[in-house]
Write an enzyme that holds these catalytic residues in place. Sequence first.
Site, PDB file in Angstrom:
ATOM      1  N   ASP A 163       0.853  -1.181   0.000  1.00  9.64           N
ATOM      2  CA  ASP A 163       0.000   0.000   0.000  1.00  9.64           C
ATOM      3  C   ASP A 163       0.889   1.231   0.000  1.00  9.64           C
ATOM      4  O   ASP A 163       1.964   1.231   0.615  1.00  9.64           O
ATOM      5  CB  ASP A 163      -0.892   0.022   1.246  1.00  9.64           C
ATOM      6  CG  ASP A 163      -2.160  -0.794   1.037  1.00  9.64           C
ATOM      7  OD1 ASP A 163      -2.642  -0.847  -0.093  1.00  9.64           O
ATOM      8  OD2 ASP A 163      -2.637  -1.371   2.023  1.00  9.64           O
TER       9      ASP A 163
ATOM     10  N   GLU B  99     -15.489   0.955  -2.088  1.00  8.35           N
ATOM     11  CA  GLU B  99     -16.201   0.828  -3.358  1.00  8.35           C
ATOM     12  C   GLU B  99     -16.588   2.198  -3.928  1.00  8.35           C
ATOM     13  O   GLU B  99     -16.461   2.448  -5.125  1.00  8.35           O
ATOM     14  CB  GLU B  99     -17.463  -0.020  -3.172  1.00  8.35           C
ATOM     15  CG  GLU B  99     -17.195  -1.485  -2.869  1.00  8.35           C
ATOM     16  CD  GLU B  99     -16.794  -1.717  -1.430  1.00  8.35           C
ATOM     17  OE1 GLU B  99     -16.961  -0.774  -0.613  1.00  8.35           O
ATOM     18  OE2 GLU B  99     -16.300  -2.819  -1.120  1.00  8.35           O
TER      19      GLU B  99
END
Length: 681
Positions: free
Chosen positions: A303, A380
């Site tokens: 990440d 999302e």
Amino acid sequence: MKEQRKRMLDRSILKHAIRDSFMKLNPMLMMKNPVMFVVEIGTLVVLLMLLFPGYFGADKEMSFNLAVFVILLFTLLFANFAEALAEGRGKAQAASLKKSKQDTQANKLVGNDIQVVSSTELRKGDIVLVSQGEMIPGDGEVIEGLASVDESAITGESAPVIKESGGDFCSVTGGTRVVSDRIKVRITAEPGETFIDKMISLVEGAQRQKTPNEIALNTLLISLTIIFLIVVVTLAPIARHFNIDLPVPVLISLLVCLIPTTIGGLLSAIGIAGMDRVTQFNVLAMSGKAVEASGDINTMILDKTGTITFGNRMASEFVPVGGVEKAELVKWAAMSSMKDETPEGRSVLELMRKQEYTSQEYTLDESLAAGGAFIEFKAETRMSGLDLADGRKVRKGAVDSVRQWIISQNGRVPADLEEKANQVASEGGTPLAVALDDRIYGIIYLKDTVKPGMKERFDQLREMGIRTIMCTGDNPLTAATIAREAGVDDFVAESKPEDKIAVIRREQEQGKLVAMTGDGTNDAPALAQADVGLAMNSGTVAAKEAANMVDLDSDPSKIIEVVAIGKQLLMTRGALTTFSIANDVAKYFAIIPAMFMLAIPQMGALNVMGLGSPLSAILSALIFNAVIIPLLIPLAMKGVKYKPMSSDRLLGRNLLIYGLGGMVVPFVGIKAIDLLVHLWI
């Protein structure tokens, strides 16, 4: 745990290791190590010949048999000591952890009342209040409040960490102490299944399971032992054919010198010490397989935020678009952050106060926010915001997500939005768009910086043949800027949880082993898919349960060190195996000519070491075989020093040092021992 490292070889550990060396002579335990079990059987046979010499016809060989017995016994004890010492280090760590596990009082919420109960009575789902100075009674998640927590009992670090509800830093561990404020915690583990319980069972060396690589090597050692056992058994009739008398102790000595006793005696210790090194590094490996797999990693997924960069993205500027007044942008940016408890959300309000946007035109209608519904950020949607009490909707998030949301609201996208967002991204910042209903008001400029030394570390990984891929939710321009500055090989911009899994699967389909780090619930699927998943201790329960390693210090960049430790484990095992087999070559030249050259003078040509006599040659080889094990114990415990380099260079280096060195050392050692033994005989 840091103090424990300093006491890794203290007197108590050595004392217990010496005691366990004798306890491990139990045949039921020795059977787990077939190579050393064969040595033990040989030792028992020689002992019987000493106790009943008349029955075996060994009256004239008592002194030689006694010497062989003593040497073989010490060979066993030294091998057991190596394993016991490695186990002792783990047990010492477990003992330290057990001290932190204690029965504490918990303030359990029952309806609106507080009931004081023992921590052992808490069950999964119970809610407790923990105030300043109190111990957290069990593993759980913060569901309300924010507090500083002292986790030194787990991590060894004295600096407290911030735990807060929501986000990826809500997980707390039983046995840690709240040092400020107050939090409400939901218990997530039953008694006996807490994180500390798991740590205690995993760091106990005696409970370590063999890794696949270790099992394969063990199978090879057993095969070699069987082969040499057959060779030694067939030597007896061959010797009789040449009228050569080979007493049983001589044949046993030959067998012990031929079979791979050195690596057989150290193999278990190497594996235990490898896991111990990971634990010393404040990383909890759920299995030896995870440590071993980290040494074979081909691809590393990282990440960006918190791993490659510091992760403290803070609002640094408000950039209006579409002719909007800055006052309007600031107002709605702040309104979108009114209920946003993330560091980014708080930084927006902080920037507003810092730049003194406090005049009437910047005044927020707090009643609109108070009566509204907070929209949490989701991977999302990549947006958050408020549905205000008057029906209006304000959103803050990734530019492309807000753009799509505006289009869905039949709104118009400002012409200069893309240009200004790209400008922020090209400077390495992260642009967050701010919108109200069907209009985009501007951009919040978030700044983050690459950690010092990351580029050099990625260069080292490249030398090791490891490809690095950065995953980030940032737009492609920001991602490209950070990737270029950090020096990663590839990046995935605007990534969602399913994108990480897709990258991992794509690499695995090419036959590569993949490692990744994560701390959030949205990282759990990818952590489970990766061959090596390193979860942060500060992260969510879901992430820690999905991973096969947990970093107690919550440093995402530590995956780089974990890979190095894994490679060191594999390299140590390979190096000592090479050294052991090379050792055997020298022992062949010592003991085989000694057995036959009296009856077959031509065998004297193989006595290249010029050993004094057949008897001294056999004893010298046997003594060296026993002594080399304790001499190699420090190397097995510490591990072979690893330097990042290609596989070909690494193989060549190890063959030179441990292959050639493994042949030279015993030639010198056996000759030196022979000079002393020959004088004694």
